[in-house]
Design an enzyme around this catalytic site. Structure first.
Site, mmCIF file in Angstrom:
data_model
loop_
_atom_site.group_PDB
_atom_site.id
_atom_site.type_symbol
_atom_site.label_atom_id
_atom_site.label_comp_id
_atom_site.label_asym_id
_atom_site.label_seq_id
_atom_site.Cartn_x
_atom_site.Cartn_y
_atom_site.Cartn_z
ATOM 1 N N THR A 78 0.765 -1.116 -0.049
ATOM 2 C CA THR A 78 0.037 -0.112 -0.109
ATOM 3 C C THR A 78 0.743 1.284 -0.011
ATOM 4 O O THR A 78 0.654 2.097 -0.971
ATOM 5 C CB THR A 78 -0.690 -0.084 1.277
ATOM 6 O OG1 THR A 78 -1.882 -1.234 0.919
ATOM 7 C CG2 THR A 78 -1.585 1.119 1.289
HETATM 8 ZN ZN ZN Z 1 -3.289 -1.463 -0.430
#
Ligand code: ZN
Length: 416
Positions: A78
């Site tokens: 992320t």
């Molecule tokens: Zn992510």
């Protein structure tokens, strides 16, 4: 008639030319400001989620604009990929080399997404300049709602508007917050961002092919529908460029693929800087050779390299923050701490999903949809690298960006 029109046009052109050359002191009209661009991240949203019949708003944006699939950068996690999207640099070049980090220049601190103090500390982000900093420095105002890095002062600059990340804030409230920022007009925004985490959360808990992921896709789609309605009500829809991206995809990750990372090598001789699908290890002093030898053949479903030997296609391993040993799990395998495995069994004792796997694995691909006055309609782009989004964004908002690792070429076909 046609001839007369041509003559009239020529005479007018001559007059205009004379006026232009004889009135040099008159100030040139400033170029029109580019319209608002809204960048939206749908965490862990795969391109094929658009084809499941749950996303009418996104599908309408795609049909009236462009869609595609992006290859994330290594590692397909992320924070590394969100920062790549707004800097145009690979994680190895922007310094956000994992979700958890150590840096000898910032001793005694471990960066992680759950450490708000570190998340808001510019020192972790300053190896690259995110687009909102360049924008603010060049007079384009930015409202950044929940993008990794937006809570930190970078290069001495914060976005004009931002908020501390609040995972509990509903998708609709996020949209309404952004619309209120757009309404405020003090000053008008040139760049805005939104972030929705639901598809990633449900993907981890239930896997990418679950009804729960489909429901999450429908929920974020409804939020995008709310945004579109809000823009239409303000007369802004036709002039706003909307770019929807994800940071990575999602692959099934069964409980049977969970491995205690401490079983890989004597835990008394090593520190794991990161665990999961991408394992980063640093031997304790005196154990370097022993730990390297053990890690390089630690598990049949985990491939480890000394950082300088990581495959060139990953563009990873030169940053001082990358630990000396880097390992990549085969799809479906997950090398976690004993406490994380215990937590998984306690909270979600079922097969789920994970990412962080090989960015060239199609399951790691991230969605791309773009709609607005800058984009042609009905375009489907071939798979491209997510470093190419940044040059697109700087073009859209009319800002000169830093040199990154991507280029506009692969997305140019989407532009008018
Ligand atoms: Zn992510």
């Amino acid at each position: 008639m046609v001839v007369l029109r041509r003559w009239t046009a020529l005479v007018l052109a001559l007059i205009a030319g004379v006026l232009a050359t004889t009135t040099p002191t008159r100030a040139a009209k400033p170029p029109a400001k580019p319209p608002l661009t809204i960048l939206i991240s749908l965490d862990g949203f795969r391109p094929d989620y658009l084809d499941r019949g749950n996303t009418p708003s996104l599908s309408a944006l795609a049909a009236g604009g462009a869609r595609g699939a992006m290859r994330p950068s290594f590692p397909s996690l992320t924070y590394p990929n969100h920062y790549t999207l707004v800097t145009g640099k690979r994680p190895d070049h922007h310094g956000m080399v994992n979700n958890t980090l150590e840096d000898e220049a910032i001793p005694g601190v471990s960066f992680s997404m759950s450490n708000p103090e570190a998340v808001g500390d510019g020192r972790w982000w300053e190896q690259a300049k995110p687009i909102w900093v360049s924008a603010e420095q060049q007079g384009v105002h930015a409202g950044i709602l929940f993008w990794p890095g937006s809570e930190a002062r970078i290069d001495g600059v914060r976005p004009g508007r931002w908020k501390v990340f609040d995972m509990k804030m509903s998708s609709n409230d996020r949209v309404d917050t952004l619309l209120a920022w757009i309404d405020a007009k003090d000053p008008p925004l040139g760049l805005a961002t939104l972030y929705f985490d639901r598809t990633d959360t449900e993907g981890h808990h239930y896997g990418p092919d679950s009804p729960e992921v489909n429901a999450a896709a429908a929920e974020v789609d409804a939020a995008i529908g709310r945004l579109v309605q809000g823009l239409k009500a303000r007369g802004l829809y036709a002039t706003t460029n909307i770019v929807v991206v994800a940071d990575h995809g999602m692959a099934p990750q069964p409980l049977s693929g969970l491995v205690d990372v401490a079983t890989l090598v004597d835990p008394a001789k090593v520190r794991f800087v990161s665990t999961g699908s991408v394992v980063g290890a640093r031997a304790l002093p005196g154990f370097e050779a022993e730990v390297a030898a053990a890690m390089l053949k630690a598990h049949p479903h985990l491939t480890c390299w000394k950082k300088e030997k990581a495959p060139a296609r990953y563009g990873y391993g030169t940053n001082p923050r990358v630990p000396p040993i880097v390992c990549l799990a085969d799809r479906g395998w997950y090398f976690a701490t004993a406490s994380a495995i215990k937590k998984r069994w306690a909270e979600h004792p079922r097969d789920g999903g994970a990412h962080g796997y090989d960015p060239f694995d199609p399951a790691m691909r991230a969605v791309f949809v773009a709609h607005g006055p800058a984009f042609r309609s009905g375009v489907v782009l071939p798979v491209f690298d997510n470093v190419d989004v940044y040059p697109l964004l700087t073009r859209l908002i009319g800002v000169k960006g830093d040199k990154g690792d991507g280029k506009l070429g692969p997305v140019k076909a989407a532009l008018r």
